[in-house]
Design an enzyme around this catalytic site. Structure first.
Site, short mmCIF file in Angstrom:
data_model
loop_
_atom_site.label_atom_id
_atom_site.label_comp_id
_atom_site.label_asym_id
_atom_site.label_seq_id
_atom_site.Cartn_x
_atom_site.Cartn_y
_atom_site.Cartn_z
N ASP A 132 0.83 -1.21 0.00
CA ASP A 132 0.00 0.00 0.00
C ASP A 132 0.86 1.25 0.00
O ASP A 132 2.02 1.22 0.38
CB ASP A 132 -0.81 0.05 1.29
CG ASP A 132 -2.11 -0.69 1.17
OD1 ASP A 132 -2.23 -1.49 0.24
OD2 ASP A 132 -2.98 -0.46 2.03
N MET A 167 -8.06 9.23 9.75
CA MET A 167 -8.84 9.52 8.54
C MET A 167 -9.83 10.65 8.79
O MET A 167 -10.96 10.60 8.29
CB MET A 167 -9.60 8.26 8.09
CG MET A 167 -8.68 7.14 7.65
SD MET A 167 -9.58 5.67 7.13
CE MET A 167 -9.95 4.94 8.69
N LYS A 203 -4.21 2.71 -2.36
CA LYS A 203 -5.55 3.30 -2.37
C LYS A 203 -5.39 4.77 -2.02
O LYS A 203 -5.25 5.13 -0.86
CB LYS A 203 -6.43 2.62 -1.32
CG LYS A 203 -6.95 1.29 -1.78
CD LYS A 203 -7.99 0.79 -0.82
CE LYS A 203 -7.72 -0.66 -0.51
NZ LYS A 203 -8.45 -1.17 0.60
N1 SAH Z 1 -3.52 0.65 9.49
C1 SAH Z 1 -3.11 2.03 9.64
C2 SAH Z 1 -4.25 2.99 9.48
C3 SAH Z 1 -4.88 2.95 8.11
S1 SAH Z 1 -6.14 4.16 7.89
C4 SAH Z 1 -2.42 2.21 11.00
O1 SAH Z 1 -2.52 1.33 11.87
O2 SAH Z 1 -1.74 3.21 11.17
C5 SAH Z 1 -5.22 5.49 7.23
C6 SAH Z 1 -5.10 6.59 8.26
O3 SAH Z 1 -4.08 6.29 9.18
C7 SAH Z 1 -4.70 7.92 7.67
O4 SAH Z 1 -5.81 8.60 7.14
C8 SAH Z 1 -4.17 8.61 8.90
O5 SAH Z 1 -5.20 9.07 9.74
C9 SAH Z 1 -3.47 7.48 9.61
N2 SAH Z 1 -2.05 7.42 9.27
C10 SAH Z 1 -1.41 6.41 8.66
N3 SAH Z 1 -0.09 6.68 8.55
C11 SAH Z 1 0.10 7.87 9.12
C12 SAH Z 1 1.25 8.70 9.34
N4 SAH Z 1 2.47 8.32 8.94
N5 SAH Z 1 1.07 9.86 9.98
C13 SAH Z 1 -0.14 10.27 10.41
N6 SAH Z 1 -1.24 9.53 10.23
C14 SAH Z 1 -1.13 8.35 9.60
#
Ligand code: SAH
Length: 355
Positions: free
Chosen positions: A147, A284, A169
């Protein structure tokens, strides 16, 4: 993944000379390898004493004596003192027992099992925050399904002949449907390949890992899970916020802001969240932040509750902005912070390590 001693020690008696911090890695590796471990050392650390209490090894509080080597297949000098270790090696040699400072190395379990899918949580984006087990799985993969938010520089560690499939995505952009991703995992798994599903953060935190697991299980493909460091935890930490803090809060709640309050698709109880008195972490939620924060205040959260938005946590482009629940949405926009970002709301968002 497990760490092994790299030696066939299952069911054999192994003597570890030393019971301090230097003995921890070899002892753990030996136990994971199935060795019958006895530890002898003048000073016994708490962790080793605890292992002994749980019956996982035996421990003697003294220096090693010749008798200790009776019936022992292997001696592991691990006192941390080169002179003491050398003495033990000489004693072992005199008694004809093999002595070796155990090399602790990762096994290539991922390479062994074929036709399997490994769900690997990649952490928030910094390759340093991928777990050791995750890296091992990446190195062993035949196929990597990745991803956009995964730590992609780590793909340099994949085998040169590994196939990399990008199913990024991008919000409101080009994407591969979840159904197609499930199909890809199943197709490659059934073809006997070792598939790694590498995602950002943790696969089970808004990562649809559960659905992928079910699709593989329905096709009879073994699934292995390697948890990842979720951005919900890493984001605040990297921006200097402890999610819990003894004087401030006794918990945290992680929610998706994908659908705003009042939306028919929303199942969250925002009124309860407004009064929960725990740290609230919103993923998100950049586009919906104004609607969310307005609702929280309307439902009783004090308007001066500290808040912080952190974007690109763990990446060189990381940025953050502080405010209150009342103004964090406007500040996030004003500072030009864009997804991926998390917002933390609660007393801890005003934390300072020096205050
Ligand atoms: N599985 C992921 C989350 C997926 S949903 C996890 O556990 O982190 C995607 C959301 O995760 C983004 O919209 C944001 O809110 C958050 N996110 C993922 N990576 C990020 C990062 N490096 N910094 C800040 N927010 C992040």
């Amino acid at each position: 993944m497990s760490f092994t001693a790299g030696l066939a020690v299952r069911g054999r008696r192994v003597l570890v000379g030393g019971a301090g911090p230097n003995a921890l890695a070899p002892i753990t590796a030996l136990l994971e390898s199935g060795a019958l471990v006895s530890v002898v050392g003048p000073e016994v650390g708490t962790t080793i004493a605890d292992l002994a209490e749980r019956g996982l090894l035996t421990v003697a509080h003294r220096t090693v004596a010749a008798d200790d080597l009776t019936g022992v297949a292997l001696v592991v000098p691990a006192s941390g003192d080169p002179a003491v270790d050398a003495d033990l090696e000489r004693l072992a040699a005199a008694l004809g027992v093999l002595a070796v400072a155990v090399p602790v190395e990762a096994t290539d379990e991922a390479r062994a099992g074929h036709g399997a899918v490994t769900l690997v949580g990649g952490g928030p984006g910094d390759p340093g925050l991928l777990t050791v087990a995750g890296l091992d799985a990446v190195r062993g993969a035949d196929v990597l399904v990745v991803d956009r938010l995964a730590p992609l520089s780590i793909l340099a560690q994949a085998r040169p002949d590994a196939e990399i499939i990008d199913v990024a995505k991008i919000p409101r952009g080009a994407f591969t449907s979840q159904e197609r991703i499930n199909e890809l995992l199943v197709e490659h798994g059934l073809a006997g390949r070792n598939v790694v599903r590498l995602k950002g953060g943790d696969n089970f935190v808004f990562g649809r890992g559960g659905e992928e697991w079910q699709a593989c299980a329905a096709a009879g493909i073994p699934v292995r899970v390697i948890p990842g460091v979720s951005s919900a935890l890493a984001g605040p930490a990297l921006a200097g916020i402890p999610l819990t803090h003894r004087q401030l809060t006794q918990g945290f709640t992680v929610v998706s802001g994908h659908v705003p309050p009042g939306d028919p698709a929303s199942t969250l109880n925002w009124a309860a969240l407004a009064r929960a008195n725990t740290t609230l972490v919103i993923l998100m939620g950049v586009a919906t932040l104004a609607a969310i924060t307005t609702t929280l205040v309307a439902e009783g959260m004090p308007a001066d509750t500290p808040a912080m938005t952190v974007a690109d946590a763990g990446l060189p482009s990381q940025r953050s902005v502080r405010g209150t629940v009342a103004d964090i949405a406007a500040r996030t926009v004003a500072e030009g912070l864009t997804p991926p970002a998390i917002t933390v709301i609660g007393a801890v968002a005003a934390f300072s390590p020096t205050a």
